[in-house]
Each structure stands twice: as structure tokens, then as C-alpha cells.
Design a protein around this motif. Structure first.
Motif, PDB file in Angstrom:
ATOM      1  N   LEU A 149     -13.370  13.223   7.125  1.00  0.00           N
ATOM      2  CA  LEU A 149     -13.196  11.902   7.022  1.00  0.00           C
ATOM      3  C   LEU A 149     -11.633  11.714   6.615  1.00  0.00           C
ATOM      4  O   LEU A 149     -10.973  10.462   7.255  1.00  0.00           O
ATOM      5  N   TYR A 150     -11.039  12.570   5.988  1.00  0.00           N
ATOM      6  CA  TYR A 150      -9.585  12.203   5.801  1.00  0.00           C
ATOM      7  C   TYR A 150      -8.666  12.530   6.798  1.00  0.00           C
ATOM      8  O   TYR A 150      -7.858  11.496   7.270  1.00  0.00           O
ATOM      9  N   GLU A 151      -9.252  13.412   7.990  1.00  0.00           N
ATOM     10  CA  GLU A 151      -8.510  13.338   9.159  1.00  0.00           C
ATOM     11  C   GLU A 151      -8.541  12.215   9.996  1.00  0.00           C
ATOM     12  O   GLU A 151      -7.627  11.661  10.697  1.00  0.00           O
ATOM     13  N   GLN A 152      -9.944  11.436   9.718  1.00  0.00           N
ATOM     14  CA  GLN A 152     -10.156  10.325  10.520  1.00  0.00           C
ATOM     15  C   GLN A 152      -9.180   9.140  10.231  1.00  0.00           C
ATOM     16  O   GLN A 152      -8.670   8.487  10.844  1.00  0.00           O
ATOM     17  N   VAL A 153      -9.101   9.048   8.993  1.00  0.00           N
ATOM     18  CA  VAL A 153      -8.159   8.061   8.214  1.00  0.00           C
ATOM     19  C   VAL A 153      -6.750   8.328   8.607  1.00  0.00           C
ATOM     20  O   VAL A 153      -6.013   7.218   9.002  1.00  0.00           O
ATOM     21  N   TYR A 154      -6.317   9.666   8.434  1.00  0.00           N
ATOM     22  CA  TYR A 154      -4.875   9.990   8.976  1.00  0.00           C
ATOM     23  C   TYR A 154      -4.770   9.420  10.058  1.00  0.00           C
ATOM     24  O   TYR A 154      -3.586   8.930  10.513  1.00  0.00           O
ATOM     25  N   GLU A 155      -5.655   9.872  11.087  1.00  0.00           N
ATOM     26  CA  GLU A 155      -5.423   9.623  12.570  1.00  0.00           C
ATOM     27  C   GLU A 155      -5.491   8.191  13.018  1.00  0.00           C
ATOM     28  O   GLU A 155      -4.415   7.712  13.883  1.00  0.00           O
ATOM     29  N   LYS A 156      -6.339   7.387  12.004  1.00  0.00           N
ATOM     30  CA  LYS A 156      -6.313   5.830  12.444  1.00  0.00           C
ATOM     31  C   LYS A 156      -4.954   5.311  12.077  1.00  0.00           C
ATOM     32  O   LYS A 156      -4.591   4.493  12.683  1.00  0.00           O
ATOM     33  N   ILE A 157      -4.429   5.678  10.766  1.00  0.00           N
ATOM     34  CA  ILE A 157      -3.230   4.877  10.436  1.00  0.00           C
ATOM     35  C   ILE A 157      -2.117   5.284  11.228  1.00  0.00           C
ATOM     36  O   ILE A 157      -1.226   4.760  11.759  1.00  0.00           O
ATOM     37  N   ARG A 158      -2.206   6.657  11.594  1.00  0.00           N
ATOM     38  CA  ARG A 158      -1.001   7.426  12.516  1.00  0.00           C
ATOM     39  C   ARG A 158      -1.101   6.507  13.900  1.00  0.00           C
ATOM     40  O   ARG A 158      -0.044   6.007  14.270  1.00  0.00           O
ATOM     41  N   ASN A 159      -2.199   6.291  14.489  1.00  0.00           N
ATOM     42  CA  ASN A 159      -2.405   5.610  15.693  1.00  0.00           C
ATOM     43  C   ASN A 159      -1.914   4.278  15.682  1.00  0.00           C
ATOM     44  O   ASN A 159      -1.067   3.552  16.347  1.00  0.00           O
ATOM     45  N   ASN A 160      -2.060   3.554  14.362  1.00  0.00           N
ATOM     46  CA  ASN A 160      -1.765   2.118  14.111  1.00  0.00           C
ATOM     47  C   ASN A 160      -0.240   1.934  13.963  1.00  0.00           C
ATOM     48  O   ASN A 160       0.327   0.972  14.540  1.00  0.00           O
ATOM     49  N   ILE A 161       0.365   3.048  13.488  1.00  0.00           N
ATOM     50  CA  ILE A 161       1.835   3.080  13.395  1.00  0.00           C
ATOM     51  C   ILE A 161       2.341   3.353  14.835  1.00  0.00           C
ATOM     52  O   ILE A 161       3.410   2.601  15.145  1.00  0.00           O
ATOM     53  N   MET A 162       1.944   4.085  15.634  1.00  0.00           N
ATOM     54  CA  MET A 162       2.520   4.493  16.981  1.00  0.00           C
ATOM     55  C   MET A 162       2.435   3.338  17.652  1.00  0.00           C
ATOM     56  O   MET A 162       2.849   3.128  18.837  1.00  0.00           O
ATOM     57  N   ASN A 163       1.225   2.522  17.615  1.00  0.00           N
ATOM     58  CA  ASN A 163       0.828   1.489  18.608  1.00  0.00           C
ATOM     59  C   ASN A 163       1.446   0.005  17.868  1.00  0.00           C
ATOM     60  O   ASN A 163       1.224  -0.936  18.615  1.00  0.00           O
ATOM     61  N   ASP A 164       2.384   0.176  16.958  1.00  0.00           N
ATOM     62  CA  ASP A 164       3.246  -0.926  16.541  1.00  0.00           C
ATOM     63  C   ASP A 164       2.107  -1.952  15.825  1.00  0.00           C
ATOM     64  O   ASP A 164       2.519  -2.929  15.475  1.00  0.00           O
ATOM     65  N   TYR A 165       0.734  -1.634  15.407  1.00  0.00           N
ATOM     66  CA  TYR A 165      -0.009  -2.436  14.785  1.00  0.00           C
ATOM     67  C   TYR A 165       0.748  -2.544  13.353  1.00  0.00           C
ATOM     68  O   TYR A 165       0.345  -3.602  12.529  1.00  0.00           O
ATOM     69  N   TYR A 166       1.038  -1.418  12.921  1.00  0.00           N
ATOM     70  CA  TYR A 166       1.529  -1.619  11.484  1.00  0.00           C
ATOM     71  C   TYR A 166       3.110  -1.209  11.854  1.00  0.00           C
ATOM     72  O   TYR A 166       3.748  -0.197  12.063  1.00  0.00           O
ATOM     73  N   PRO A 167       3.872  -2.426  11.765  1.00  0.00           N
ATOM     74  CA  PRO A 167       5.302  -2.277  12.191  1.00  0.00           C
ATOM     75  C   PRO A 167       5.985  -1.564  11.241  1.00  0.00           C
ATOM     76  O   PRO A 167       5.873  -1.285  10.157  1.00  0.00           O
ATOM     77  N   ALA A 168       7.363  -1.050  11.631  1.00  0.00           N
ATOM     78  CA  ALA A 168       8.263  -0.349  10.892  1.00  0.00           C
ATOM     79  C   ALA A 168       8.600  -1.178   9.613  1.00  0.00           C
ATOM     80  O   ALA A 168       8.801  -2.395   9.825  1.00  0.00           O
ATOM     81  N   LYS A 169       8.689  -0.411   8.486  1.00  0.00           N
ATOM     82  CA  LYS A 169       9.242  -1.244   7.272  1.00  0.00           C
ATOM     83  C   LYS A 169       8.055  -1.976   6.618  1.00  0.00           C
ATOM     84  O   LYS A 169       8.282  -2.353   5.567  1.00  0.00           O
TER      85      LYS A 169
END
Lengths: 428, 428
Positions: free
Chosen positions: A6-26
Motif C-alpha cells: 500500500l505504501y509503495e502504491q501511494v509513493y508511486e501515485k504521488i511520484r507519477n503525479n509529480i512527474m506528469n506535472d499534476y502536482y506542479p513544482a513548488k
């Protein structure tokens, strides 16, 4: 689903959102508590995921403020499947050893002894020079068999001639090396790697007239002739080393392979200040064992002593201690005696069989030493026929300097097969 | 008295007579028949002695005339008994591995399997790259565990990092190497041996601004901090390698030793053209095993392919095949899992015990990775007391750059002894 997954899933989901700019820098992430609540998972799980993201640098925490997305210039992993040309490396059946030349049962016993009784030692790193137990055995061996006197500290163990030469060239500041042709590429190449001037000579008198920091030579069994360096030449060589304050590197790998004359003492015994003695277990124990040793002159040992922490031992302790046991038990000496006889027998059978086919097509040399014979063919056609037949048998051969002379190894041919093999190679 | 001993006696008698000038240079020896008759021994015995003397060059035969003494400038063997200062090399109990970290029974089984079933292969020399069986296992391992994709031919086996760097520097023509301090001497020294310019940096931003042919780094577990190279820095590093067309040497020896964060993929997985990946079995199997491997970028592999005959394999085949079996059986993977847990447990016990004594005398770092802890002491007196106690226990420690910071390894301390040891080291 386990907490870890579960923690790996959360980690990967957030990481993907960062890499795809859904969560923008800053931008600020939800707090751990918020994220846990909105996704209906435990705060521990979110904490672990945030921690991993922070360790890898995707997010960063600002004290008393929360977690923020880092500004990441993204690079995607390469995922090319590459296929490269392999090195075609042949093992020629005539250039190995026959089963009777290696006693696997005895060697197995030695290895198991170490694994049973030396476990504590195995868990510690290797001594830089090599294990004391092995160096002590080599010291006695060299004294008894090669007239080499040395302190146990002068002996350095290494995984083959190349490892030892790297140490030697790491403690000296020399610039040139001389050798008699043909060169032993694996050794001379190391000098080339250090930009040494390499001086090739095709005769001994020429060599004596030339200055060089190192001389690389096998005085007890020269290649490919199997000749011994005559006593007068040996003495001239020692005088040469004195004159130029040069070092003789005595590669003594094949001293044992002499059939109708005694083994002569190492040249190191005549001048231990100017000779670096190098020995190996490849020809006497197992070709696939990578274990050699060198005896440094005292002056060079002192240089080594100052810099030893720069060098790592290159032979595994398990094999060092196994060979030490082998020597200590006396079994190695018995093996050498047996081997000496096996070599001599094989040599005699080879010569007898070759003589059956000897007409005026060829003469032979290097018949009294080593595990090869040199054929001097009288014409190219006969040489080519011989080579063709070697190819058919996937046998190894080496042409000397574009001549009609061929070095032919025979260590891997079983005695019982020699008549058949020689017939196949030499029949008219 | 055996014939062999008799012929040796004759040989030695004549040789001594020559060396003492009783038989002067150029004088003629008695014929074999005469000598045999006057000494009442067989002609075969005399013939053998004369043959040996001729092979060694003390005498020479002139056709249809007889044997003559050579003109020998005599050099006597050196016979000094030398005693040289040994290298004081300590094995510190805290810097080893504990018995549970090496399963000698399993490893013994692997070795015996090879000795029972691979004898023919053992009698042949090693493949220059390393045995195919082992390279195939390493290829899968790297794909599964480190996200490293490569062809089996790109993998080169070698006896430790030094052997591998000698090959790398033997196929490239570069001149400079950069690294983050503190340097890993055993690696950086190899570059010094080839007269490389060595560029030390104490911070990452500085490094990115500097041009260098090679960068030596452990991005998944930096020394001694145990930090991961953050994703942004990793990407900047790859950009740096592209900009200067440089190679990153990724020394991944300790990727496994992470406790509260996931193991991250190798940097090689992001740019296989600019990264030379290096791995080792020393930390995961046995410290005294000398076996490492490197993955060459395709361009460098092609250079290696052209020159491979210059390099000899440095790891014995027996150990290569044993480790290949270990990996193939799946037992190595099980061992890594177990090891990972053992490392984590030991790390937790250490931290718990240290916390008992933590007041304002010191803080600790590098607690989440590796098998050492960094103590930052607030004053010299406390540091000196700690060092004194290390000496009493013959424990290893390393002072960072003359500061009050100390790297303290703990891999060799049994879990049950940790409370006692920490008390001894840290009690007020």
C-alpha cells in the motif's frame, strides 16, 4: 493487501503525479493527516510514502509548513535492449590439462577443511600481501625447490601475473622494459598500459648491450625453445643488471617442465637485490585457478610497505588457505612429483609417435621442455596442411613470425590418444 | 645409492672443479668413456652429468673432438637471510561480519557441486570476460534488483574494483577523474597510477560545474552519509555527463544497506551510454571473496572487444561457477532478503542503545544506511575518550578530516553484545 504494498502504491501515485506535472513544482502537498483521511488509509502508510519521496528528492519538507514538490527536470530511464557481439573465445582440447593432472578429490578436501575450520578467518577481509599461512608455505617451497631465499614479507600474492605487475608498476617509477621475442603479450601489455618503452630483442647478446629499467625473462625455461639460460649468459645478465641498476623480472611459471635435464636454481638465488621472482600455480595445480606470487627485492619491498594501503589483495581467502593446506600437508609436493612424471611420459610418447612420421618434411625443436613442440616445416604447403588438420580437430597452434615454424601444445591430449592424433596431423 | 644421486654427484663434482678453476677455461674434459672407466661408474651416469653441465652452459661439446670447459665469469649465489618489517594489518572485530551473515554450509554445497560436475570446465582456462554462466546470472540479477538492462557481453568479472579499473583504464584514453570527498583510496589510487588528474570536491553543486572525463560516485548510498543522490541531482548528473561526454562510474557496492527507505534503481538505468556500473559480492556474500563485476557502456564494450586478449581473467573459475550456482538456485536471493533483515535489526539495536547514552556530548548521523554510524562529538575531550575506548577493544574507527566526527563500523558486533559494547564506548 499488505501495508508495504500500500505504501509503495501511494509513493508511486504521488511520484507519477509529480512527474506528469499534476502536482506542479513548488506546490504544497496535503498534510500527512489530510492525505490519510481523504484516502482512508493510515497516517503511518502516508508517512512512509512521504519519507521515501523526500529521501529520493521528489518532495521536501519545510519546518512548520509542510511538504512541497521539488522542481524536477525529468529524465526517463533508458530501456533499450542491446545485443552485442560476443568475444569468440575457444578452448582448444590440446591446450588444456588431462583429468589425471588435477586431483579434484584432494583439492575438494582442502577447500572443505578451510570451510569447516577457518570460518572466522573467512569473514575477515584479506591481508594485503596475501594470507601469512600461504606465504609461509611458498617461502619454504621456494627455498627447497628453487634455491630462492627470502623473508615471508617479501612475498606478495596476486590473481595472476597482471595483478602482480600492476602492484610492481605502482611502486616503481620506471620507464622501459626489455624482453626476448616472442613477447608474452599479457605481461608486456601491462607495461604498455603505463606508457613504458618496450624493447624487443631477438637475440641475447643484443640484449646485454641495451639499457632498460626492467628485463622480462624466463631464464629456467625460455619460450618457446625450452632452453635454459646458460650459466655464462646468466652471469652476464646479473652483471648487466648491476651495471644499469636494472631489475630482472624472472617469470618462473614453467620451471618444472624439463625432461632430460635437471631443474636449475632460479636466477633470483644469484642476486636477490636485482631480481623480482614470479611464480604461479596455473601450470602445476589448475589452469583456471588464478593465483600467482612475486618475491620483491628488499628495496622494492620497502617501497611497497609505504604504499600497501593503496592495493587490495586480489585472491579470495578461501583459495589462498586451501592451497596453503595443500602445501602444508605435503600433498602438493607429491602432486608435483607425479606431475613431473606425467609430463615426461607424455613428452616421450609424443616424440616417439612424431618420429614415425618424420621424413624430410619437417624437423622438431623444443622437445626437452614445456608442453609444446615446435615444428619447423620445410615448405609452406606442408605447414598449411598441418594447420588445416589442426582446424579440423579444433586444436590450437601458433605460427612463429610468419615463418613455416609452428608451436603445437599437447598437454590436453590423453596419452592413449596420442598415436591417433599424431597420425591425423602428420600422415602424408 | 641410486643412479640419480650418483649422476648428481658427478655433475656437482665437475661443476665445483670448474668454478674453482681446477678445470681451467677452455681445457678439455675426459671423454665420457674415459671418465666412466677411471671412476668406475657407468657411461650412462657420466653422459647424464655431462648433458646437464652442457645444458647449463658449464661445458660445451665440439663435434668430433669432445667436451671443453667454458670461460665462466663466476657469480656466487646470494645467501643472505633477510628479515623485513611486516605490514601491521589489523582485523578489527567491529569491522567484520557476524557468523549468521555467511552461510558456509550452503556455499560449501555450491563449491562441491562445481568440483563434482564441472571438472572438465575447471581444467580449461577462464573466459576473459568471466564465465558465461555467472554473467547470465548477474544479468538477470541486475535487471530484477537494480533496473539495469544490459547484454550479457557487457558484463566483465574481475577480482575486486582494482582489477576492473585496470581494464577500464586499459581501454580508454582519458585523463581526469572527479569524486566527492572523502575519497575511496583503493579506487582513486588506480587513477593516480595512470597519472590521472584527480579532482576532489566537497559538495555536489561544485562538482556539476567542473569538467572531468570520469566521475566516481555511489549514488544509491553515498559515503559516509548514507544519503541517496536526490532525483534532481541525479538528473543534473546525467545532464552533466551528456554535456561533457563524460562517464559516471557508479560504484553500487552497498545499495542493499538501507533501512527506512526503499532501495532506489541504479543510475545506470537512466543512461546506459554514460554510466559504467560496478557491483560486488564482498558486502553481500563474504568480505574475503574477491569478486566484482562491471557493466560497460556499448561504446566501451566495443573497445574492450578489440583488446580483450590483452587482459587475463582474475577470478578463479571454481568461485565464479560456485557463485553462479548460488544465484541460479535462488538461494542468493533468499540470502539477500535475510541479510537485509539482519542489517536492519542490527541497525535498530545500535540506535536504541546509543540513545540511552545520548546527552549533549554528541549527535549521530548516517543512521539510516550502511553498517557504520557517524558520531559528531561536541568537543575534543569526548572524542578522545571514545577513541581511547575503541583502542582498548581493538575496534576500528575513522576520524573525518581532523574534525570531532568519527565513522564507527558495527557490522562485526553480535546483536547480543551491542548493549555491553555501546555502554563501554559511551558511558560517562
Amino acid at each position: 493487501m499488505s501495508d508495504k504494498l500500500l505504501y509503495e502504491q501511494v509513493y508511486e501515485k504521488i511520484r507519477n503525479n509529480i512527474m506528469n506535472d499534476y502536482y506542479p513544482a513548488k506546490s504544497k502537498l496535503a498534510s500527512i493527516r489530510q492525505y490519510a483521511k481523504s484516502h482512508n488509509i493510515s497516517t503511518t502508510t502516508v508517512e512512509k510514502a512521504y519519507h521515501q519521496l523526500a529521501v529520493e528528492g521528489y518532495i521536501a519538507s519545510r519546518p512548520r509548513s509542510g511538504y512541497y514538490v521539488m522542481d524536477i527536470h525529468n529524465i526517463k530511464p533508458t530501456s533499450k535492449k542491446r545485443t552485442l557481439k560476443p568475444i569468440t573465445y575457444h578452448n582448444h582440447p590440446n591446450d588444456q590439462i588431462t583429468p589425471c593432472m588435477f586431483d579434484s578429490k584432494v583439492y575438494k578436501r582442502m577447500l572443505n577443511q578451510v570451510l569447516n575450520y577457518n570460518q572466522e578467518s573467512l569473514r575477515k577481509p584479506c591481508h594485503p600481501n596475501g594470507e601469512l599461512e600461504l606465504r609461509q608455505e611458498i617461502q619454504s617451497f621456494l627455498r627447497e625447490e628453487r634455491n630462492v631465499l627470502c623473508d615471508v614479507n617479501q612475498i606478495i600474492i596476486g590473481a595472476g601475473i597482471q595483478s602482480l605487475l600492476h602492484i610492481l608498476l605502482g611502486i616503481t617509477q620506471n620507464q622501459s622494459v626489455m624482453y626476448l621475442e616472442p613477447e608474452f603479450t599479457k605481461a608486456i601489455n601491462i607495461f604498455r598500459q603505463y606508457d613504458y618503452k618496450t624493447i624487443a630483442k631477438d637475440n641475447f647478446p643484443d640484449l646485454l648491450k641495451t639499457e632498460s629499467d626492467f628485463l622480462y625473462i624466463s631464464p629456467s625455461n625460455m619460450y618457446p625453445s625450452g632452453d635454459i639460460l646458460k650459466v655464462n649468459d646468466r652471469n652476464k645478465l646479473i652483471t648487466w643488471a648491476h651495471t644499469y641498476d636494472s631489475y630482472i623480472i624472472e617469470d618462473d611459471y614453467n620451471y618444472l617442465m624439463r625432461y632430460n635435464s635437471q631443474v636449475i636454481p632460479a636466477i633470483q638465488s644469484f642476486d636477490d637485490a636485482h631480481v623480482i621472482y614470479i611464480g604461479s600455480f596455473s601450470k602445476t595445480l589448475l589452469p583456471s585457478l588464478r593465483m600467482s606470487y612475486m618475491v620483491l627485492p628488499p628495496k622494492l619491498y620497502r617501497l611497497y610497505h609505504k604504499r600497501y594501503f593503496n592495493f587490495a589483495q586480489s585472491v579470495s581467502k578461501l583459495e589462498q588457505l586451501s592451497v596453503a593446506n595443500y602445501m602444508k600437508s605435503g600433498l602438493y609436493y607429491r602432486h608435483l612429483k607425479k606431475l613431473s612424471k606425467l609430463y615426461k611420459d607424455k613428452n616421450e610418447i609424443m616424440l616417439t609417435e612424431i618420429k614415425r612420421y618424420q621424413n624430410n618434411q619437417f624437423t622438431i625443436r623444443s622437445t626437452d621442455a614445456n608442453l609444446h613442440i615446435v615444428f619447423d616445416f620445410n615448405n609452406k604447403a606442408d605447414k598449411d596442411l598441418f594447420i588445416e588438420r589442426c582446424h579440423e580437430l579444433t586444436y590450437k597452434y601458433q605460427i612463429i613470425n610468419d615463418s613455416n615454424s609452428i608451436i603445437f601444445p599437447y598437454s590436453g591430449i590423453e596419452n592413449k590418444d596420442i598415436p591417433k592424433v599424431v597420425k591425423t596431423l602428420l600422415k602424408p
